[in-house]
Design a protein around this motif. Structure first.
Motif, mmCIF file in Angstrom:
data_model
loop_
_atom_site.group_PDB
_atom_site.id
_atom_site.type_symbol
_atom_site.label_atom_id
_atom_site.label_comp_id
_atom_site.label_asym_id
_atom_site.label_seq_id
_atom_site.Cartn_x
_atom_site.Cartn_y
_atom_site.Cartn_z
ATOM 1 N N LEU A 65 0.828 -1.209 0.000
ATOM 2 C CA LEU A 65 0.000 0.000 0.000
ATOM 3 C C LEU A 65 0.859 1.255 0.000
ATOM 4 C CD1 LEU A 65 -2.801 -1.083 2.487
ATOM 5 C CD2 LEU A 65 -2.890 -1.048 -0.012
ATOM 6 N N GLN A 66 1.937 1.254 0.776
ATOM 7 C CA GLN A 66 2.827 2.411 0.808
ATOM 8 C C GLN A 66 3.470 2.638 -0.558
ATOM 9 O OE1 GLN A 66 5.359 1.274 4.103
ATOM 10 N NE2 GLN A 66 4.277 2.670 5.495
ATOM 11 N N ARG A 67 3.920 1.570 -1.199
ATOM 12 C CA ARG A 67 4.541 1.681 -2.522
ATOM 13 C C ARG A 67 3.540 2.218 -3.543
ATOM 14 N NH1 ARG A 67 6.192 -3.083 -2.743
ATOM 15 N NH2 ARG A 67 4.485 -3.991 -3.907
ATOM 16 N N LEU A 68 2.323 1.719 -3.505
ATOM 17 C CA LEU A 68 1.284 2.176 -4.421
ATOM 18 C C LEU A 68 0.998 3.658 -4.232
ATOM 19 C CD1 LEU A 68 -0.921 1.490 -6.519
ATOM 20 C CD2 LEU A 68 -2.421 0.979 -4.593
ATOM 21 N N MET A 69 0.880 4.087 -2.980
ATOM 22 C CA MET A 69 0.597 5.494 -2.699
ATOM 23 C C MET A 69 1.767 6.389 -3.103
ATOM 24 S SD MET A 69 -2.453 5.592 -1.901
ATOM 25 C CE MET A 69 -2.424 7.354 -1.698
ATOM 26 N N GLN A 70 2.990 5.931 -2.892
ATOM 27 C CA GLN A 70 4.152 6.723 -3.291
ATOM 28 C C GLN A 70 4.196 6.884 -4.803
ATOM 29 O OE1 GLN A 70 7.306 4.546 -1.393
ATOM 30 N NE2 GLN A 70 7.231 5.804 0.457
ATOM 31 N N GLN A 71 3.886 5.822 -5.536
ATOM 32 C CA GLN A 71 3.869 5.898 -6.993
ATOM 33 C C GLN A 71 2.775 6.844 -7.473
ATOM 34 O OE1 GLN A 71 3.362 1.798 -8.118
ATOM 35 N NE2 GLN A 71 5.532 1.333 -7.961
ATOM 36 N N ALA A 72 1.599 6.735 -6.882
ATOM 37 C CA ALA A 72 0.482 7.591 -7.292
ATOM 38 C C ALA A 72 0.765 9.049 -6.966
ATOM 39 C CB ALA A 72 -0.806 7.126 -6.617
ATOM 40 N N ALA A 73 1.316 9.303 -5.795
ATOM 41 C CA ALA A 73 1.574 10.678 -5.373
ATOM 42 C C ALA A 73 2.722 11.306 -6.153
ATOM 43 C CB ALA A 73 1.864 10.725 -3.880
ATOM 44 N N SER A 74 3.705 10.517 -6.532
ATOM 45 C CA SER A 74 4.851 11.092 -7.235
ATOM 46 C C SER A 74 4.564 11.317 -8.720
ATOM 47 C CB SER A 74 6.081 10.200 -7.070
ATOM 48 O OG SER A 74 5.893 8.963 -7.713
ATOM 49 N N ASN A 75 3.582 10.642 -9.262
ATOM 50 C CA ASN A 75 3.266 10.781 -10.690
ATOM 51 C C ASN A 75 2.189 11.809 -10.982
ATOM 52 O OD1 ASN A 75 5.138 8.824 -11.381
ATOM 53 N ND2 ASN A 75 3.674 7.169 -11.195
ATOM 54 N N HIS A 76 1.532 12.315 -9.951
ATOM 55 C CA HIS A 76 0.445 13.269 -10.146
ATOM 56 C C HIS A 76 0.555 14.378 -9.107
ATOM 57 C CE1 HIS A 76 -1.405 10.357 -12.808
ATOM 58 N NE2 HIS A 76 -1.263 9.443 -11.877
ATOM 59 N N PRO A 77 0.445 15.625 -9.530
ATOM 60 C CA PRO A 77 0.509 16.700 -8.537
ATOM 61 C C PRO A 77 -0.727 16.660 -7.633
ATOM 62 C CG PRO A 77 -0.042 17.575 -10.704
ATOM 63 C CD PRO A 77 0.279 16.119 -10.885
ATOM 64 N N PRO A 78 -0.547 17.022 -6.366
ATOM 65 C CA PRO A 78 -1.690 16.990 -5.450
ATOM 66 C C PRO A 78 -2.690 18.104 -5.758
ATOM 67 C CG PRO A 78 0.206 17.960 -4.372
ATOM 68 C CD PRO A 78 0.673 17.463 -5.708
ATOM 69 N N THR A 79 -3.896 17.903 -5.309
ATOM 70 C CA THR A 79 -4.937 18.923 -5.413
ATOM 71 C C THR A 79 -5.195 19.454 -4.015
ATOM 72 O OG1 THR A 79 -5.962 17.773 -7.265
ATOM 73 C CG2 THR A 79 -7.333 19.344 -6.071
ATOM 74 N N LEU A 80 -5.305 20.762 -3.908
ATOM 75 C CA LEU A 80 -5.530 21.384 -2.612
ATOM 76 C C LEU A 80 -6.831 22.163 -2.647
ATOM 77 C CD1 LEU A 80 -4.542 22.184 0.237
ATOM 78 C CD2 LEU A 80 -3.322 24.096 -0.847
ATOM 79 N N ALA A 81 -7.725 21.842 -1.727
ATOM 80 C CA ALA A 81 -8.975 22.586 -1.575
ATOM 81 C C ALA A 81 -9.106 22.955 -0.105
ATOM 82 C CB ALA A 81 -10.157 21.736 -2.014
ATOM 83 N N VAL A 82 -9.400 24.208 0.164
ATOM 84 C CA VAL A 82 -9.479 24.697 1.533
ATOM 85 C C VAL A 82 -10.819 25.397 1.716
ATOM 86 C CG1 VAL A 82 -8.388 26.163 3.262
ATOM 87 C CG2 VAL A 82 -6.989 25.017 1.544
ATOM 88 N N VAL A 83 -11.470 25.090 2.839
ATOM 89 C CA VAL A 83 -12.752 25.700 3.152
ATOM 90 C C VAL A 83 -12.688 26.241 4.570
ATOM 91 C CG1 VAL A 83 -15.231 25.264 3.428
ATOM 92 C CG2 VAL A 83 -13.964 24.079 1.639
ATOM 93 N N GLY A 84 -13.261 27.394 4.790
ATOM 94 C CA GLY A 84 -13.310 27.948 6.141
ATOM 95 C C GLY A 84 -13.002 29.428 6.154
#
Length: 82
Positions: free
Chosen positions: A46-65
């Motif tokens: 699971l850690q390897r999968l998440m690292q691959q997914a996170a490193s290949n795609h920029p994160p999305t940031l949404a903030v509310v408040g």
């Protein structure tokens, strides 16, 4: 595992799963084989999968408040996933 097995109690889901398995693998796998595969997934998998997914795609940031002053800048957040 529980969710997968519970879902398979529905005829609609069961036949959808049957079709997916036949198209993907050319055969139907038994419930015991399916549960063995689920049990074989490790924390490292699971850690390897998440690292691959996170490193290949920029994160999305949404903030509310009302006060978002403590939210880090996007650039800093993106570096956390590199």
């Amino acid at each position: 595992k529980n969710n997968v097995l519970t879902q398979l109690e529905s005829r609609l889901v069961l036949f959808e799963d049957l079709g997916r398995q036949i198209l993907t693998y050319g055969k139907r796998e038994s419930t015991s084989v399916l549960t063995e595969k689920i049990h074989s997934v490790t924390k490292q998998d699971l850690q390897r999968l998440m690292q691959q997914a996170a490193s290949n795609h920029p994160p999305t940031l949404a903030v509310v408040g009302e006060d978002v002053s403590r939210v880090p800048p996007y650039e800093e957040l993106a570096q956390w996933f590199r």
